[in-house]
Design an enzyme around this catalytic site. Structure first.
Site, PDB file in Angstrom:
ATOM      1  N   THR A 158      -1.596  -0.404   0.827  1.00  0.00           N
ATOM      2  CA  THR A 158      -1.334  -1.281   2.780  1.00  0.00           C
ATOM      3  C   THR A 158      -0.749  -1.917   2.377  1.00  0.00           C
ATOM      4  OG1 THR A 158      -3.044   0.411   3.762  1.00  0.00           O
ATOM      5  CG2 THR A 158      -1.832  -1.147   4.915  1.00  0.00           C
TER       6      THR A 158
ATOM      7  N   GLU B 225       3.387   5.225   2.140  1.00  0.00           N
ATOM      8  CA  GLU B 225       2.031   6.737   1.629  1.00  0.00           C
ATOM      9  C   GLU B 225       1.083   5.836   0.747  1.00  0.00           C
ATOM     10  OE1 GLU B 225       1.746   9.606   2.297  1.00  0.00           O
ATOM     11  OE2 GLU B 225       4.102  10.766   3.043  1.00  0.00           O
TER      12      GLU B 225
ATOM     13  N   VAL C 104       0.626  -4.115  -0.069  1.00  0.00           N
ATOM     14  CA  VAL C 104       2.368  -3.600  -0.842  1.00  0.00           C
ATOM     15  C   VAL C 104       2.667  -2.614   0.220  1.00  0.00           C
ATOM     16  CG1 VAL C 104       3.681  -3.566  -2.604  1.00  0.00           C
ATOM     17  CG2 VAL C 104       1.448  -4.107  -3.434  1.00  0.00           C
ATOM     18  N   GLY C 105       2.769  -2.081   1.010  1.00  0.00           N
ATOM     19  CA  GLY C 105       3.227  -1.287   1.330  1.00  0.00           C
ATOM     20  C   GLY C 105       3.822  -1.860   2.672  1.00  0.00           C
TER      21      GLY C 105
ATOM     22  N   CYS D 201      -6.986   8.340  -2.359  1.00  0.00           N
ATOM     23  CA  CYS D 201      -7.167   7.811  -0.731  1.00  0.00           C
ATOM     24  C   CYS D 201      -7.249   8.967   0.182  1.00  0.00           C
ATOM     25  CB  CYS D 201      -5.009   7.741  -0.590  1.00  0.00           C
ATOM     26  SG  CYS D 201      -4.453   9.159  -1.307  1.00  0.00           S
TER      27      CYS D 201
END
Ligand code: NAD
Length: 477
Positions: A232, A252, A234-235, A286
């Protein structure tokens, strides 16, 4: 196993090339921290080269016919079958997959590629009624251009096959940044794509440290779409970069997936599925279920049976089909898991099973007495650890299941159809399984989550829409 240490290169513009300056990094086998291979340590310059190669291949590739792309993709699947041994060995030795997980991933990857071949003939627009007399009006679906595919370490073949082949199926070209923990696997896939006739430049792989070269990819004005799977944090960073350039993307990300178990469930059927929900690949999934909410009348029995089952999960040779528990991928991840367990214990949680380490493997671990002040309660652990909480009613389970920043997968075990469907309608997760484990994926389903678990959906239909753009065309007759 091949004992010779491989020295890998990038795959750019159909050629195998060293990193600019010749730098490499070590690709480590997590089972024993031995050297698996060397990989090219990409630079910003390497990334720009790959983007330029994908951009220059696009005009011709977008003109390829559905038949040509379908043939290429089906050929990729055939060649994957020829190279099954290499791919499975790589999944075992590069990221520590037990053979049963490696075979599962290989077979799932095949379905991803074959399903992608089915997209080629379905890239459709529609005719649209027009208020202007004598006008023929239609929408046309077109590829976007260069797609950046960024994949995580844990299911590298599933993610590579799904996202790369869905992008190619609609006529995009691809630059792929694989996880620094799994570079070799993508390079085998690149060999396969080249042998299958994917033209030079249509699929490029640049290996290296995401933190060093990722921004060069996601921030490039020549990249038309970003599909990212990973953490999350890096997202979030990628989302901000994409927002600046208005680059469309799917993200994702992580999860903290809940499973509710109601008192009317058949525990004999539920328990093996509960174990599968968490411990496949040692919880490095995940969609692993890291929170179990169990109705009080069966709570003690559930904990007892769960402890017995997890105590029997195989921790032997990775090539033994009965082995389930994998090594944890990196020293950083091992430290994270240890700290989550230690923090929970220090604050009063009970380890009812597991908690110890054998080399780089953590025993499957069940925690009870977990409370809000413990890190493990709300944060993704990404290891073989799950918490079991008692609940007094379905309603309490629903409320607690939804009390999370994440919203990826969810499950409920019950024979009460009303409660099961109520949960399906009211879960905050993007995916819901009734009487099935949170770990479930298929090529053609809308895969993805809400909140901190991401943006957008993957899968044949979802990717076909996300990786194309609609154009409105009229003809005045
Ligand atoms: P990660 O975020 O550390 O790395 C993922 C990828 O991002 C790697 O390829 C890495 O090189 C790259 N990267 C790192 N910094 C970057 C940057 N600045 N720009 C662009 N790319 C960058 O994740 P990981 O440890 O490989 O995977 C575990 C995480 O992935 C977990 O949080 C897990 O939940 C999540 N995950 C999600 C899904 C899903 O479908 N929702 C599937 C698998 C894994």
């Amino acid at each position: 196993m091949d004992t010779e240490i491989k020295i890998n290169q990038h795959f750019i513009g159909g050629e195998w090339v060293d990193a600019e300056g010749g730098a490499t990094f070590e690709d480590i086998n997590p089972l024993d921290d031995s050297l698996y291979a060397y990989a090219a340590r990409g630079t910003g310059g390497d990334m720009r080269r790959a983007i330029a190669a994908a951009k220059s291949a696009f005009p011709e590739f977008r003109e390829s016919t559905p038949t040509e792309r379908e043939r290429m993709l089906l050929r990729i699947a055939e060649l994957m079958e020829d190279r099954q041994r290499d791919l499975v060995d790589c999944l075992i030795d590069e990221i520590g997959s037990p053979v049963q997980k490696a075979l599962f991933e290989f077979n799932k990857g095949l379905t991803m590629v074959r399903a992608a071949a089915g997209i080629c003939r379905n890239v459709r627009g529609e005719t649209i009624p027009s208020d202007r007399p004598g006008t023929f009006s239609m929408s046309v679906r077109e590829p976007l251009g260069v797609v950046a595919v960024i994949t995580p370490f844990n299911v590298p073949l599933i993610k590579t096959t799904r996202l790369v082949t869905n992008a190619l199926a609609v006529g995009n070209t691809v630059v792929h940044l694989p996880s620094e923990m799994a570079p070799h696997l993508s390079l085998i896939f690149a060999e396969i794509t080249a042998a299958a006739g994917v033209p030079a430049g249509a699929y490029n792989v640049v290996t290296g440290m995401g933190a060093d070269i990722g921004d060069e990819l996601t921030g490039s004005r020549d990249v038309d779409f970003v599909t990212f799977t990973g953490s999350t944090v890096v997202g979030q960073h990628i989302n901000e970069i994409c927002a600046k350039n208005k680059t469309p993307n799917t993200l994702e990300l992580g999860g903290k997936s809940p499973t509710i178990v109601l008192a009317d469930t058949d525990l004999a059927k539920t328990m093996p599925l509960a174990a599968r929900s968490v411990f496949m690949f040692a919880g490095q999934a995940c969609i692993a279920s890291s929170r179990f909410y169990v109705e009080r009348p069966i709570y003690d029995e559930f904990v007892k049976r769960f402890s017995m089952i997890v105590g029997k999960l195989g921790m032997g040779d990775l090539r033994d089909p009965s082995t389930v528990i994998a090594p944890v991928i990196s020293p950083r991840q091992r430290a994270r898991i240890k700290s989550h367990i230690a923090d929970a214990v220090a604050k009063g949680a009970t380890v009812v099973a597991g908690g110890e380490w054998e080399g780089n493997r953590c025993q499957p671990t069940l925690l009870t007495g977990v409370s809000e002040n413990m890190t493990v309660c709300r944060t993704e652990t990404f290891g073989p650890v799950t918490s079991i909480y008692p609940i007094d009613s379905y309603e309490e389970g629903l409320e607690k299941a939804n009390d999370s920043e994440y919203g990826l997968s969810s499950a409920i075990f019950t024979n009460d159809i009303d409660k099961a469907f109520h949960f399906a309608r009211n879960t905050g997760a993007g995916m819901c399984h009734i009487n099935g484990p949170t770990i479930h994926d298929e090529a053609h389903i809308p895969f993805g989550g809400n909140g901190e678990s991401g943006v957008g959906r993957e899968g044949t239909d979802a990717d076909m829409e996300a990786m194309t753009k609609l154009k409105w065309v009229t003809v005045q007759l």
